[in-house]
Design a protein around this motif. Structure first.
Motif, PDB file in Angstrom:
ATOM      1  N   SER A 115       0.908  -1.177   0.151  1.00 49.35           N
ATOM      2  CA  SER A 115      -0.031  -0.024  -0.074  1.00 49.35           C
ATOM      3  C   SER A 115       0.838   1.213   0.039  1.00 49.35           C
ATOM      4  CB  SER A 115      -0.921   0.183   1.231  1.00 49.35           C
ATOM      5  OG  SER A 115      -1.720   1.313   1.196  1.00 49.35           O
ATOM      6  N   GLY A 116       0.715   2.028  -1.166  1.00 48.52           N
ATOM      7  CA  GLY A 116       1.399   3.498  -1.239  1.00 48.52           C
ATOM      8  C   GLY A 116       3.029   3.162  -1.458  1.00 48.52           C
ATOM      9  N   GLN A 117       3.363   2.067  -1.728  1.00 47.18           N
ATOM     10  CA  GLN A 117       5.074   1.911  -2.022  1.00 47.18           C
ATOM     11  C   GLN A 117       5.214   0.592  -2.764  1.00 47.18           C
ATOM     12  OE1 GLN A 117       6.738   1.404   1.754  1.00 47.18           O
ATOM     13  NE2 GLN A 117       4.905   0.507   2.629  1.00 47.18           N
ATOM     14  N   ILE A 118       6.257   0.699  -3.491  1.00 49.21           N
ATOM     15  CA  ILE A 118       6.863  -0.495  -4.168  1.00 49.21           C
ATOM     16  C   ILE A 118       8.300  -0.816  -3.813  1.00 49.21           C
ATOM     17  CG2 ILE A 118       7.252   0.841  -6.180  1.00 49.21           C
ATOM     18  CD1 ILE A 118       6.871  -1.512  -7.961  1.00 49.21           C
ATOM     19  N   ALA A 119       8.741  -1.907  -3.448  1.00 49.39           N
ATOM     20  CA  ALA A 119      10.104  -2.264  -3.099  1.00 49.39           C
ATOM     21  C   ALA A 119      10.995  -2.869  -4.373  1.00 49.39           C
ATOM     22  CB  ALA A 119      10.158  -3.385  -2.008  1.00 49.39           C
ATOM     23  N   LEU A 120      12.083  -2.262  -4.198  1.00 56.80           N
ATOM     24  CA  LEU A 120      13.097  -2.978  -5.131  1.00 56.80           C
ATOM     25  C   LEU A 120      14.007  -3.988  -4.433  1.00 56.80           C
ATOM     26  CD1 LEU A 120      14.468  -3.159  -8.040  1.00 56.80           C
ATOM     27  CD2 LEU A 120      16.007  -1.257  -7.283  1.00 56.80           C
ATOM     28  N   ALA A 121      13.945  -5.240  -4.701  1.00 56.20           N
ATOM     29  CA  ALA A 121      14.752  -6.231  -3.753  1.00 56.20           C
ATOM     30  C   ALA A 121      15.635  -6.915  -4.737  1.00 56.20           C
ATOM     31  CB  ALA A 121      13.606  -7.109  -3.093  1.00 56.20           C
ATOM     32  N   ARG A 122      17.216  -7.083  -3.984  1.00 56.40           N
ATOM     33  CA  ARG A 122      18.097  -7.831  -4.814  1.00 56.40           C
ATOM     34  C   ARG A 122      18.113  -9.008  -4.173  1.00 56.40           C
ATOM     35  NH1 ARG A 122      23.170  -8.891  -3.581  1.00 56.40           N
ATOM     36  NH2 ARG A 122      23.249  -7.726  -1.464  1.00 56.40           N
ATOM     37  N   LYS A 123      17.994 -10.132  -5.111  1.00 59.10           N
ATOM     38  CA  LYS A 123      18.156 -11.570  -4.914  1.00 59.10           C
ATOM     39  C   LYS A 123      19.441 -11.962  -4.976  1.00 59.10           C
ATOM     40  CE  LYS A 123      16.201 -15.834  -5.984  1.00 59.10           C
ATOM     41  NZ  LYS A 123      15.234 -16.969  -6.660  1.00 59.10           N
ATOM     42  N   ASP A 124      20.066 -11.492  -6.075  1.00 59.61           N
ATOM     43  CA  ASP A 124      21.605 -11.960  -6.438  1.00 59.61           C
ATOM     44  C   ASP A 124      22.445 -10.910  -6.897  1.00 59.61           C
ATOM     45  OD1 ASP A 124      23.475 -13.700  -7.331  1.00 59.61           O
ATOM     46  OD2 ASP A 124      22.253 -14.737  -8.819  1.00 59.61           O
ATOM     47  N   ALA A 125      23.649 -11.324  -7.057  1.00 60.72           N
ATOM     48  CA  ALA A 125      24.788  -9.916  -7.418  1.00 60.72           C
ATOM     49  C   ALA A 125      24.344  -9.249  -8.892  1.00 60.72           C
ATOM     50  CB  ALA A 125      25.976 -10.776  -7.738  1.00 60.72           C
ATOM     51  N   LEU A 126      24.774  -7.916  -8.721  1.00 62.19           N
ATOM     52  CA  LEU A 126      24.254  -7.269  -9.764  1.00 62.19           C
ATOM     53  C   LEU A 126      25.406  -6.981 -10.734  1.00 62.19           C
ATOM     54  CD1 LEU A 126      23.153  -4.160  -7.640  1.00 62.19           C
ATOM     55  CD2 LEU A 126      21.914  -5.725  -8.875  1.00 62.19           C
ATOM     56  N   PHE A 127      26.400  -7.830 -10.954  1.00 60.07           N
ATOM     57  CA  PHE A 127      27.242  -7.661 -12.283  1.00 60.07           C
ATOM     58  C   PHE A 127      26.445  -7.661 -13.240  1.00 60.07           C
ATOM     59  CE2 PHE A 127      29.742 -10.291  -8.956  1.00 60.07           C
ATOM     60  CZ  PHE A 127      30.693  -9.001  -8.715  1.00 60.07           C
ATOM     61  N   GLY A 128      26.836  -6.668 -14.274  1.00 58.00           N
ATOM     62  CA  GLY A 128      26.029  -6.272 -15.444  1.00 58.00           C
ATOM     63  C   GLY A 128      24.842  -5.672 -15.174  1.00 58.00           C
ATOM     64  N   TYR A 129      24.233  -5.310 -14.291  1.00 55.43           N
ATOM     65  CA  TYR A 129      23.112  -4.747 -13.975  1.00 55.43           C
ATOM     66  C   TYR A 129      23.146  -3.482 -13.148  1.00 55.43           C
ATOM     67  CZ  TYR A 129      20.756  -8.874 -15.507  1.00 55.43           C
ATOM     68  OH  TYR A 129      20.230  -9.771 -16.020  1.00 55.43           O
ATOM     69  N   GLU A 130      24.458  -2.787 -13.225  1.00 53.78           N
ATOM     70  CA  GLU A 130      24.837  -1.557 -12.453  1.00 53.78           C
ATOM     71  C   GLU A 130      24.325  -0.434 -13.477  1.00 53.78           C
ATOM     72  OE1 GLU A 130      26.777  -3.775 -13.879  1.00 53.78           O
ATOM     73  OE2 GLU A 130      28.800  -3.927 -12.640  1.00 53.78           O
ATOM     74  N   GLY A 131      24.000   0.604 -12.619  1.00 52.75           N
ATOM     75  CA  GLY A 131      23.592   2.071 -13.540  1.00 52.75           C
ATOM     76  C   GLY A 131      22.438   2.515 -12.810  1.00 52.75           C
ATOM     77  N   LEU A 132      21.734   3.593 -13.590  1.00 45.72           N
ATOM     78  CA  LEU A 132      20.592   4.190 -13.066  1.00 45.72           C
ATOM     79  C   LEU A 132      19.203   3.638 -12.971  1.00 45.72           C
ATOM     80  CD1 LEU A 132      21.487   7.750 -14.565  1.00 45.72           C
ATOM     81  CD2 LEU A 132      22.316   6.939 -12.382  1.00 45.72           C
TER      82      LEU A 132
END
Length: 433
Positions: A115-132
């Motif tokens: 309600s009123g919000q959305i989460a960005l959750a990380r399950k694994d390493a971010l290699f190749g997904y860095e940026g804005l």
């Protein structure tokens, strides 16, 4: 048996999942939108910079409220199905409807709505997904707002030396006409290698406060287009960018809470020449006479005797700001050929006003004269005046308004009636002088 770094990460993650769970934050903004980094328990500004080790799918920091340490995009809007997160390449981060710790959740990151919000959750390493990363979420009025955060790997964050701004800005004239008063322009430049959290600009060394926009450049994961609009002053412009970070990290071998700044600049030079326009009275279309690098220009054709023109002089130069147009009124006279007599607009207006005032005064004088003569004529018609010969004095007869005849009836013989003067008539005998 050797284990890869990815395997170690998964084993550590499974061990934590068996003991730690989490939930959504209970406090939302009272108005507008914001980003909340639960691991650091703080609200972060737009275009902030974080690293993957600050985003989780469980309560990593074991806070008292047992909040899942994801990156939360929050709004004062009370809807339960709002908000979208986007990868740096512009594609949508997948939305997951299960629990945070569900192993079937997408890799390496996913989103989950509350309600009123959305989460960005990380399950694994971010290699190749860095940026804005970008979150679009409606505010309490239902208007979509955009929030941006730079997410890097742990090593990439520590080795990042701050945002890099284009050394030279790009100039763009916003006025639809070169005769616009005043002319308006914008300056823009790209920022890479990190988000520009802070942008400060100056002209000729003096700080300016103006409208600023930051937009992620399509097709790139870490480039931001910064535009400063509604500028009207020529001079030397400089803009400095930096990004804010939560945790101090080794940046180029040094420990800084903020990244090293970067500067973009452009000098808006003065005029290198002049462009002259003229506009005939009651016409809305200016006509270009020509350009000159000199301070004078000769006009030998195209003008008509007896017409009134307004001339505009506009400076120009390569990537330079046009000056404010300076108009003068030209009234053409003749002396064998057309001659331009330059008179300022203000002087012409004053002459028109003085002429109008003179005409009003003349009309008032004529009106008063006619009124006075009319009153004298009416007064003379109310009296009867008889003028005698020079030997007599002028005598004035005054009569009553009613005169009745008197008849002599002493004789019995019927005779024609004799009219006698009415007894009420007054006589004044002329006196010989």
């Amino acid at each position: 048996m050797a284990f890869s770094s990815r395997s170690c990460f998964l084993l550590l993650l499974l061990a934590q999942l068996m003991t730690v769970s989490g939930q959504a934050p209970s406090i939302l903004p009272s108005n507008g939108v914001r980003l909340y980094l639960a691991y650091e328990e703080r609200i972060i500004p737009d275009y902030f910079m974080v690293y993957g080790g600050q985003i989780y799918i469980f309560d990593q920091n074991n806070d008292a409220n047992d909040i899942t340490d994801a990156l939360w995009c929050q709004s004062a809007h009370s809807g339960t199905n709002i908000g979208v997160w986007y990868y740096p390449n512009g594609t949508e981060v997948p939305l997951f409807g299960g629990n945070f710790i569900d192993l079937s959740a997408p890799n390496p990151v996913f989103t989950k709505r509350f309600s009123g919000q959305i989460a960005l959750a990380r399950k694994d390493a971010l290699f190749g997904y860095e940026g804005l990363y970008k979150c679009i979420i409606p505010d309490e009025n239902g208007v979509n707002q955009t929030l941006v955060v730079g997410i890097d790997t742990n090593n990439g964050y520590n080795n990042n030396d701050g945002p890099d701004a284009d050394p030279t800005m790009q100039f763009s004239l916003l006025s639809t006409s070169r005769l616009a008063t005043p002319p308006v322009f914008s300056l823009s430049f790209n920022v890479s290698d990190g988000p520009p959290t802070t942008v400060s600009c100056s002209v000729n060394g003096n700080g300016i406060s103006t409208e600023l926009s930051r937009v992620i450049v399509n097709g790139s994961g870490s480039v931001t287009r910064v535009t400063i609009t509604n500028l009207t002053e020529a001079g030397n412009y400089q803009c400095t960018v930096s990004n804010d970070r939560v945790t101090n990290g080794p940046i180029s071998g040094n420990s800084h809470p903020n990244a090293v700044t970067s500067t973009s600049s452009l000098s808006i030079s003065g005029a290198t020449g002049y462009e002259v326009y003229y506009q005939q009275l009651f016409s809305n279309t200016p006509v270009s006479v020509g350009t000159t690098a000199s301070t004078t220009i000769n006009i030998t054709s195209g003008l008509f005797q007896g017409a009134t023109y307004t001339f505009y002089v506009v400076s120009y130069g390569s990537a330079s700001l046009p000056s404010v147009p300076h108009p003068t009124v030209t009234i053409l006279v003749t002396n064998g050929e057309n001659i331009g007599l330059i008179v300022s607009v203000t002087v012409v207006y004053i002459l028109f006003i003085l002429l109008a005032m003179a005409m009003i005064i003349i009309v008032l004088v004529i009106f008063m004269y006619i009124k006075r003569k009319t009153n004298q004529k009416r007064k003379s018609e109310n009296d009867i005046v008889m003028e005698c010969s020079p030997a007599y004095a002028t005598t004035e007869f005054k009569t009553k308004s009613t005169v009745e005849p008197v008849y002599d009836t002493t004789e019995s013989v019927v005779e024609p009636p004799t009219f006698l003067p009415p007894p009420s008539t007054e006589y004044e005998i002329p006196t010989v002088q």
